[in-house]
Design a protein around this motif. Sequence first.
Motif, PDB file in Angstrom:
ATOM      1  N   THR A 177     -11.536  -0.168  14.070  1.00 16.48           N
ATOM      2  CA  THR A 177     -12.756   0.571  14.530  1.00 16.48           C
ATOM      3  C   THR A 177     -11.703   2.123  14.965  1.00 16.48           C
ATOM      4  OG1 THR A 177     -13.347  -1.283  15.484  1.00 16.48           O
ATOM      5  CG2 THR A 177     -14.684   0.804  16.025  1.00 16.48           C
ATOM      6  N   THR A 178     -12.512   2.920  14.701  1.00 12.53           N
ATOM      7  CA  THR A 178     -11.919   4.417  15.293  1.00 12.53           C
ATOM      8  C   THR A 178     -13.002   5.293  15.713  1.00 12.53           C
ATOM      9  OG1 THR A 178     -12.131   5.544  12.946  1.00 12.53           O
ATOM     10  CG2 THR A 178      -9.954   4.350  13.276  1.00 12.53           C
ATOM     11  N   ALA A 179     -12.835   6.578  16.031  1.00  9.78           N
ATOM     12  CA  ALA A 179     -13.775   7.311  16.490  1.00  9.78           C
ATOM     13  C   ALA A 179     -14.488   8.337  15.531  1.00  9.78           C
ATOM     14  CB  ALA A 179     -13.139   8.398  17.566  1.00  9.78           C
ATOM     15  N   LEU A 180     -13.998   7.830  14.237  1.00  6.47           N
ATOM     16  CA  LEU A 180     -14.500   8.784  13.007  1.00  6.47           C
ATOM     17  C   LEU A 180     -16.046   8.600  13.062  1.00  6.47           C
ATOM     18  CD1 LEU A 180     -11.922   8.302  10.244  1.00  6.47           C
ATOM     19  CD2 LEU A 180     -12.241  10.401  11.478  1.00  6.47           C
ATOM     20  N   ASP A 181     -16.753   9.516  12.688  1.00  4.31           N
ATOM     21  CA  ASP A 181     -18.220   9.297  12.091  1.00  4.31           C
ATOM     22  C   ASP A 181     -18.322   8.986  10.670  1.00  4.31           C
ATOM     23  OD1 ASP A 181     -19.130   9.785  14.714  1.00  4.31           O
ATOM     24  OD2 ASP A 181     -19.250  11.875  14.453  1.00  4.31           O
TER      25      ASP A 181
ATOM     26  N   GLN B  23     -10.164   2.606  18.559  1.00  8.73           N
ATOM     27  CA  GLN B  23     -11.051   1.902  19.294  1.00  8.73           C
ATOM     28  C   GLN B  23     -11.202   0.612  19.181  1.00  8.73           C
ATOM     29  OE1 GLN B  23     -14.788   4.602  18.934  1.00  8.73           O
ATOM     30  NE2 GLN B  23     -13.672   6.109  20.371  1.00  8.73           N
TER      31      GLN B  23
ATOM     32  N   ILE C  75      -9.201  15.098  17.393  1.00  9.39           N
ATOM     33  CA  ILE C  75      -9.583  13.957  18.403  1.00  9.39           C
ATOM     34  C   ILE C  75      -8.047  13.398  18.828  1.00  9.39           C
ATOM     35  CG2 ILE C  75     -10.404  11.558  18.566  1.00  9.39           C
ATOM     36  CD1 ILE C  75     -11.706  12.405  15.700  1.00  9.39           C
TER      37      ILE C  75
ATOM     38  N   GLU D 268     -16.814  11.400   8.035  1.00  8.53           N
ATOM     39  CA  GLU D 268     -15.603  12.380   8.648  1.00  8.53           C
ATOM     40  C   GLU D 268     -14.253  12.096   8.011  1.00  8.53           C
ATOM     41  OE1 GLU D 268     -15.656  12.136  12.772  1.00  8.53           O
ATOM     42  OE2 GLU D 268     -14.384  13.887  12.936  1.00  8.53           O
TER      43      GLU D 268
ATOM     44  N   ASN E 102      -7.144   1.952  10.395  1.00  9.22           N
ATOM     45  CA  ASN E 102      -6.857   1.136  11.808  1.00  9.22           C
ATOM     46  C   ASN E 102      -6.716  -0.312  11.813  1.00  9.22           C
ATOM     47  OD1 ASN E 102      -6.016   1.074  14.538  1.00  9.22           O
ATOM     48  ND2 ASN E 102      -8.062   1.268  15.461  1.00  9.22           N
TER      49      ASN E 102
ATOM     50  N   ASP F 262      -7.839   8.927  22.276  1.00  9.54           N
ATOM     51  CA  ASP F 262      -9.373   8.462  22.097  1.00  9.54           C
ATOM     52  C   ASP F 262      -9.624   7.901  20.488  1.00  9.54           C
ATOM     53  OD1 ASP F 262      -9.732   9.693  24.686  1.00  9.54           O
ATOM     54  OD2 ASP F 262      -9.639  11.631  23.842  1.00  9.54           O
ATOM     55  N   PHE F 263      -8.913   8.118  19.806  1.00 11.41           N
ATOM     56  CA  PHE F 263      -9.118   7.881  18.229  1.00 11.41           C
ATOM     57  C   PHE F 263      -9.299   6.214  17.929  1.00 11.41           C
ATOM     58  CE2 PHE F 263      -7.889   7.031  13.824  1.00 11.41           C
ATOM     59  CZ  PHE F 263      -8.958   7.980  13.279  1.00 11.41           C
TER      60      PHE F 263
END
Lengths: 263, 786
Positions: A149-153, A145, A138, A156, A114, A142-143
Amino acid sequence: MYDFDVEMPTSVAEAVAALSQEDAQALGGGQTLIPTLKQRLASPSVLVSLNGIAEMKGVCIGEDGQLCVGGATSHAVVAKDAAAHFAGLAELASHIGDPAVRNRGTIGGSLANNDPSACYPAAALGSGATIVTNARSIAADDFFQGMFTTALDEGEIITEVRFPIPQAANYQKFLQPASRFALVGVFVAKFADGVRVAVTGASNDGVFRWTEAETALGSDFSAGAVDGLTVSGDDMISDLHGTGAYRAHLVGVMTKRAVAAAG
Amino acid sequence: MPKDGGIGASSKRREDVRFLTGAGNYTDDINIRGQAHVYFLRSDIAHGTITSINTSAAEAMPGVVKVFTGVDFEAVGGMPCGWQVTDRHGQPMQEPRHPILAHGKVRHVGEPIAAVVAETLEQARDAAEAIELDIAELPAVIDMKAAVSADAPKVHEDLTSNLCYDWGFVEENKAATEEAFAKASHVTTLELVNNRLVANPMEPRVAVGDYARGTDDSTLYTTSQNPHVIRLLMGAFVLGIPEHKLRVVAPDVGGGFGTKIFHYQEEAFCTFAAKACNRPVKWTSSRTEAFMSDAHGRDHVTRIELALDGDNNFTALRTETYANMGAYLSTFAPSVPTWLHGTLMAGNYKTPLIYVNVKAVFTNTVPVDAYRGAGRPEATFQLERVIDKAARELGVDPIALRRQNFVTEFPYATPVAVEYDTGDYVATMDKLEEMADLSGFDARRQASEAKGKWRGLGVNCYIEACGIAPSNLVGQLGARAGLYESATVRVNATGGLVVMTGSHSHGQGHETSFAQVVADMIGIDENMVEIVHGDTANAPMGMGTYGSRSLAVGGSAMVRATEKIIAKAKKIASHLLEASEGDIELKDGAFSVAGTDKSVAWGDVTLAAYVPHNYPLEEIEPGLEETAFYDPSNFTYPAGAYACEVEVDPDTGKVTIERFTAVDDFGNVVNPMIVTGQVHGGLAQGIGQALLENCAYDENGQLLSASYMDYAMPRADDLPMFGVDHSCQTPCTHNPLGVKGCGEAGAIGSPPSVVNAVVDALQSGGKDVTHIDMPLTPARVWAAMQ
Ligand SMILES: Cc1cc2nc3c(=O)[nH]c(=O)nc-3n(C[C@H](O)[C@H](O)[C@H](O)COP(=O)(O)OP(=O)(O)OC[C@H]3O[C@@H](n4cnc5c(N)ncnc54)[C@H](O)[C@@H]3O)c2cc1C
């Protein structure tokens, strides 16, 4: 580079297991990660290459009619194999970096990274794609951020990206003169139920949707519909290559050009 | 008729076969048995005091051979400066000590502080991270004008200020120039920046030091444009190694552009460390290191004023320039804004009075030195921009204004100390107007407007001083070196020749064009001549390649040496032919007796020289080998006229170059294809400066453009197809080949025409923009339009 081990799993399950090791990190095409390692800015203990996982590679049309791109698919393959289905996306992929970058770099790596100036995030957000991981799905909305920065843990993996295919779409990239990433890039996609406009390169918060333009274009899909609309340059990137005000101006110009080119 | 050999032929570059097939031998290709690697710990702070440095943990790391810091170099000399400038008041410039490794203080980001020698580069790097270093940060001075204000922090506390020198030229003309301004009917003023550049040769710098304990001989393999100069500077001034115990080799070098002229700390370090560690020590610069340790180029801020009389004749010119030296004086840095810049301010024009003031300033930035053109691009840019602005203010045609003020009679003594030997500026401008199809411009402008683009035309002239330089003159001007060149021509028994030249080729194609000259003189095939350069062990003392001097000075030395060869060969031929020496003629590789059919081939004569069975041993020695040194009596003055057509996108400010035409007078041309290639490369660099390249620092001295992510190099698709011509030839009058030099012209001549064209385009779009500072990025052009 600091020392590290490399693992080459052949399935997503193996990759997920490998990534559970301490300080393990996924390796896509390495076009971002390898330079980072060379500069000693990262020190993973294990690099888990996703390049040997057949189930993560290739382009196909899913049962729901969406375009499915495996998370480890190179830009070059997308440029070639998506062309018949989703020309706007293929065209975008064909202008990322140079041939070497396109043959190595992957869609999963690009989205996971990202970069605020990268191209793919605009396509994913601009077409309302779904980012599929080993654990969940996702929505693009929402992905992303914020910058990098992303929603990935942790650990993941992006295994697939599913793109709804728009009626018309186009990506306009205004080149940053040195890196030739997007100084400002705008992806416009027209669907039966509305228009999406995603902007990359411009904002300090990374890729974003220009909702005002979406509304205007939803009722009149023409370059003229964007006339008079402006975005604020206040939160936009200001650097050697352009001020926030300049980037804000380019958002308007590139949006119009994308609409005109999408037809 | 194009020739197929000798002078004037477009012979293919023989060196390209090895360069293009991966068979070159670059410094990084040299690996010596037992070699260790060095990694330099560099400052990430622009200005600070080193409060402590502890290397004991680093020394204990795996593979570490030795760790060096500034104290290890207290006993050796600092990096020398090769040119001393005397200021307006007759005082010598301020010259700070320049240590090999920072000692006590750091003065720019990238300055080497410590060096770790280890078995592998990665081990050296690991150990460097274990060095405990404390630096107390001091305020940095970056902006030149701020640096010379009274309360500015000092880059060097032992100097009186950050002003290196305040130079006036010609000081005696100052009052008269001011008087002329008072009487002028029009004065045009322009303030401009000549942007800082990073040379970025494709091959980064590399140094390999080697030491032979058995003989106490040191060898340095290095990416240099002038190995003999490095041997002299490093041997005599830094390390105290006499030249006969020091060999410097510059093998294949992948581009220099000036930045590989200078003697660098890493070279001295590797030579020193090889002895200290008793093993070869290698350093290969990363691209990141190159950005912060290769000497940068340009970086001038200038105010220029042009005075004109009521008939638009130029009556006087004056400038005030701030020139950035960076934190230390690089080898030839002081000469660039002075003697290589002030002396060119007359340009192609007969302005009678000129006064140039240059303030050279120390800042907490990488040292700045010569970069392709060195001082002459800065002069050309100011002059050709101010003339364009004057034309616009006066409402006259910029070409007509230039033509009206051209120097037309030669030799011409300028008011800035140099004498142009030949030139024909009218001819180059005529040729330009024709080749660039200037009469078709209006139609092209309309076509652009129909597409929604603004089109502009920019024209400029340039002159440069090349073929540097007469040694006695530059000695008076402060050079601490001579600027002759040398060649040894060695003829082998079977007729082939080896020419050992002090000129160095790092992309210029000397191996081809120099061979053409010698072959032409003798009348033999080019492939019988081999050019050898780059090794102090076999080439005679030479001053190297820069300032477009190689053919004009080095080529002249080669001609002189070849003339000696021919003279001796004629003696041998006259003996073999039993004729008088005066009757012997050399043509097409054979010696004949005038008016007869008696002749003897070149190869028979060379064989006789080495197998002297039938030979006048009592009159001449056997063998056929001659050396000549050539010291030029004047500079050479290439000149030309360039035209650029751009389109500006009014929506984004993006500039695209649609046409570019370069008409140059280089005097005689040995290899037209190579000359065209040199012009192409120069244009790419000049256009790079005008549109793309910018080395930028923030106010704390951090380098903002420290990689290709932010430093924009010109790429093929940034450039148009070039129209290049060098058929206007006024041969140089004072060197034997009549050549002037072509290496820098493109970079010197192109930036003003690009900027002139963009200003013209914006004006045509109704924007009252009179100047934009380079690089003309889309963002800057758009901002100027607002
Ligand atoms: C010269 C150059 C020019 C470029 N130009 C452009 C351009 O114009 N536009 C543009 O958009 N990009 C550009 N890029 C970036 C390029 O598109 C890369 O492909 C992208 O940045 C990263 O993809 P990658 O596969 O190489 O990922 P890597 O470098 O291997 O990894 C990047 C990051 O993503 C993680 N990662 C990788 N794959 C996955 C996955 N499947 N799931 C979860 N995490 C993953 C890694 O752990 C790492 O943190 C350029 C790069 C270069 C070197």
